[in-house]
Design a protein around this motif. Structure first.
Motif, PDB file in Angstrom:
ATOM      1  N   SER A 298       0.837  -1.201   0.000  1.00 51.88           N
ATOM      2  CA  SER A 298       0.000   0.000   0.000  1.00 51.88           C
ATOM      3  C   SER A 298       0.870   1.249   0.000  1.00 51.88           C
ATOM      4  CB  SER A 298      -0.906  -0.009   1.235  1.00 51.88           C
ATOM      5  OG  SER A 298      -1.773   1.083   1.237  1.00 51.88           O
ATOM      6  N   VAL A 299       0.447   2.235  -0.791  1.00 55.07           N
ATOM      7  CA  VAL A 299       1.119   3.534  -0.832  1.00 55.07           C
ATOM      8  C   VAL A 299       0.075   4.578  -0.446  1.00 55.07           C
ATOM      9  CG1 VAL A 299       2.348   5.202  -2.267  1.00 55.07           C
ATOM     10  CG2 VAL A 299       2.645   2.752  -2.680  1.00 55.07           C
ATOM     11  N   HIS A 300       0.432   5.456   0.480  1.00 58.64           N
ATOM     12  CA  HIS A 300      -0.508   6.489   0.922  1.00 58.64           C
ATOM     13  C   HIS A 300       0.243   7.779   1.204  1.00 58.64           C
ATOM     14  CE1 HIS A 300       0.726   6.279   5.184  1.00 58.64           C
ATOM     15  NE2 HIS A 300       0.952   5.008   4.906  1.00 58.64           N
ATOM     16  N   SER A 301      -0.492   8.853   1.328  1.00 60.37           N
ATOM     17  CA  SER A 301       0.064  10.165   1.675  1.00 60.37           C
ATOM     18  C   SER A 301       1.191  10.583   0.739  1.00 60.37           C
ATOM     19  CB  SER A 301       0.562  10.177   3.121  1.00 60.37           C
ATOM     20  OG  SER A 301      -0.462   9.783   3.994  1.00 60.37           O
ATOM     21  N   MET A 302       1.043  10.276  -0.546  1.00 59.99           N
ATOM     22  CA  MET A 302       2.012  10.708  -1.547  1.00 59.99           C
ATOM     23  C   MET A 302       1.635  12.148  -1.904  1.00 59.99           C
ATOM     24  SD  MET A 302       3.091   8.554  -4.955  1.00 59.99           S
ATOM     25  CE  MET A 302       4.255   7.365  -4.301  1.00 59.99           C
TER      26      MET A 302
ATOM     27  N   GLY B 164      -8.564   9.670   0.246  1.00 57.64           N
ATOM     28  CA  GLY B 164      -7.556   9.439   1.274  1.00 57.64           C
ATOM     29  C   GLY B 164      -6.174   9.247   0.712  1.00 57.64           C
ATOM     30  N   ASN B 165      -6.031   9.363  -0.626  1.00 64.39           N
ATOM     31  CA  ASN B 165      -4.751   9.196  -1.299  1.00 64.39           C
ATOM     32  C   ASN B 165      -4.089   7.877  -0.887  1.00 64.39           C
ATOM     33  OD1 ASN B 165      -1.512  10.631  -1.418  1.00 64.39           O
ATOM     34  ND2 ASN B 165      -2.767  10.229  -3.187  1.00 64.39           N
ATOM     35  N   THR B 166      -4.885   6.791  -0.951  1.00 62.49           N
ATOM     36  CA  THR B 166      -4.402   5.466  -0.563  1.00 62.49           C
ATOM     37  C   THR B 166      -4.634   4.483  -1.701  1.00 62.49           C
ATOM     38  OG1 THR B 166      -4.921   5.944   1.743  1.00 62.49           O
ATOM     39  CG2 THR B 166      -4.616   3.634   1.157  1.00 62.49           C
ATOM     40  N   TYR B 167      -3.567   3.779  -2.078  1.00 61.84           N
ATOM     41  CA  TYR B 167      -3.604   2.814  -3.169  1.00 61.84           C
ATOM     42  C   TYR B 167      -3.048   1.495  -2.640  1.00 61.84           C
ATOM     43  CZ  TYR B 167      -4.336   6.957  -5.979  1.00 61.84           C
ATOM     44  OH  TYR B 167      -4.847   8.119  -6.481  1.00 61.84           O
ATOM     45  N   THR B 168      -3.838   0.422  -2.767  1.00 62.74           N
ATOM     46  CA  THR B 168      -3.465  -0.861  -2.187  1.00 62.74           C
ATOM     47  C   THR B 168      -3.520  -1.952  -3.242  1.00 62.74           C
ATOM     48  OG1 THR B 168      -4.356  -0.164  -0.056  1.00 62.74           O
ATOM     49  CG2 THR B 168      -4.012  -2.527  -0.372  1.00 62.74           C
ATOM     50  N   LEU B 169      -2.521  -2.831  -3.193  1.00 60.56           N
ATOM     51  CA  LEU B 169      -2.465  -4.006  -4.046  1.00 60.56           C
ATOM     52  C   LEU B 169      -2.383  -5.224  -3.135  1.00 60.56           C
ATOM     53  CD1 LEU B 169      -2.051  -5.300  -6.886  1.00 60.56           C
ATOM     54  CD2 LEU B 169       0.401  -5.043  -6.504  1.00 60.56           C
ATOM     55  N   SER B 170      -3.377  -6.132  -3.226  1.00 64.30           N
ATOM     56  CA  SER B 170      -3.357  -7.396  -2.492  1.00 64.30           C
ATOM     57  C   SER B 170      -3.419  -8.504  -3.526  1.00 64.30           C
ATOM     58  CB  SER B 170      -4.542  -7.513  -1.537  1.00 64.30           C
ATOM     59  OG  SER B 170      -4.429  -6.564  -0.505  1.00 64.30           O
ATOM     60  N   PHE B 171      -2.447  -9.417  -3.481  1.00 63.51           N
ATOM     61  CA  PHE B 171      -2.396 -10.463  -4.498  1.00 63.51           C
ATOM     62  C   PHE B 171      -1.492 -11.608  -4.051  1.00 63.51           C
ATOM     63  CE2 PHE B 171       1.402  -8.170  -5.067  1.00 63.51           C
ATOM     64  CZ  PHE B 171       2.256  -8.824  -5.945  1.00 63.51           C
ATOM     65  N   GLU B 172      -1.613 -12.711  -4.769  1.00 64.86           N
ATOM     66  CA  GLU B 172      -0.730 -13.853  -4.577  1.00 64.86           C
ATOM     67  C   GLU B 172       0.330 -13.753  -5.668  1.00 64.86           C
ATOM     68  OE1 GLU B 172      -3.010 -17.533  -4.383  1.00 64.86           O
ATOM     69  OE2 GLU B 172      -4.650 -16.420  -3.427  1.00 64.86           O
TER      70      GLU B 172
END
Length: 164
Positions: free
Chosen positions: A51-55, A82-90
């Protein structure tokens, strides 16, 4: 009355020197940023969250990160307000890479891995990762992540970075 005037002038002089710009904290510098994650071990046996946030750039203008690797995926969750980008993966490949879409002065990141369960044998290697933050193409900060044994509660890597 004359002493009062001198005292007032002295107080103004002392106050002006105490407010000197030399004591100010350094201003943030904006840089083009890339975050690279290199995983090792049996990473395919984990659910990975990055996750990347507060960029931020300028006076708290949100900047979106661009997911460069894995190329076939997009952000799993985007909260633009919220300027939040999340990647969840296998993961099928050992690399994650994201780049700021504009120069930034600060960011936050989170990396975590949870074992998916199942049997492990003596050849099993827990996931480990090196998270590198590159600023204008040069190494700025580097963090190490070690997953816990399967079945244990994971501890995420969470970092806040200000470029100065």
């Amino acid at each position: 009355m004359r002493n009062l005037k001198y005292l007032l002038v002295l107080a103004v002089v002392v106050f002006s020197f105490s407010c000197s710009s030399e004591d100010e904290t350094p201003k943030s510098v904006e840089k083009s940023v890339t975050i690279e994650v290199e995983m090792d071990g049996n990473y395919a046996d984990y659910l990975v969250t990055f996750s990347v946030h507060s960029m931020l750039s300028g006076t708290s203008t949100f900047v979106a990160p661009v997911l460069d690797q894995p190329t076939e995926l997009t952000w799993t969750q985007v909260i633009e307000q919220g300027n939040t980008y999340t990647l969840s993966f296998e993961p099928e490949v050992p690399t994650i890479s994201a780049t700021s879409s504009a120069p930034i002065h600060s960011l936050g990141l989170v990396f975590n891995a949870v074992h998916l369960g199942g049997e492990t044998d003596d050849s099993f290697q827990p996931l480990s990762a090196t998270v590198s933050v590159l600023a204008d193409g040069e190494a700025y900060r580097q963090f190490e992540y070690e997953s816990l044994s399967p079945g244990e509660v994971s501890v995420p890597l969470a970092e806040e970075i200000n470029f100065q």
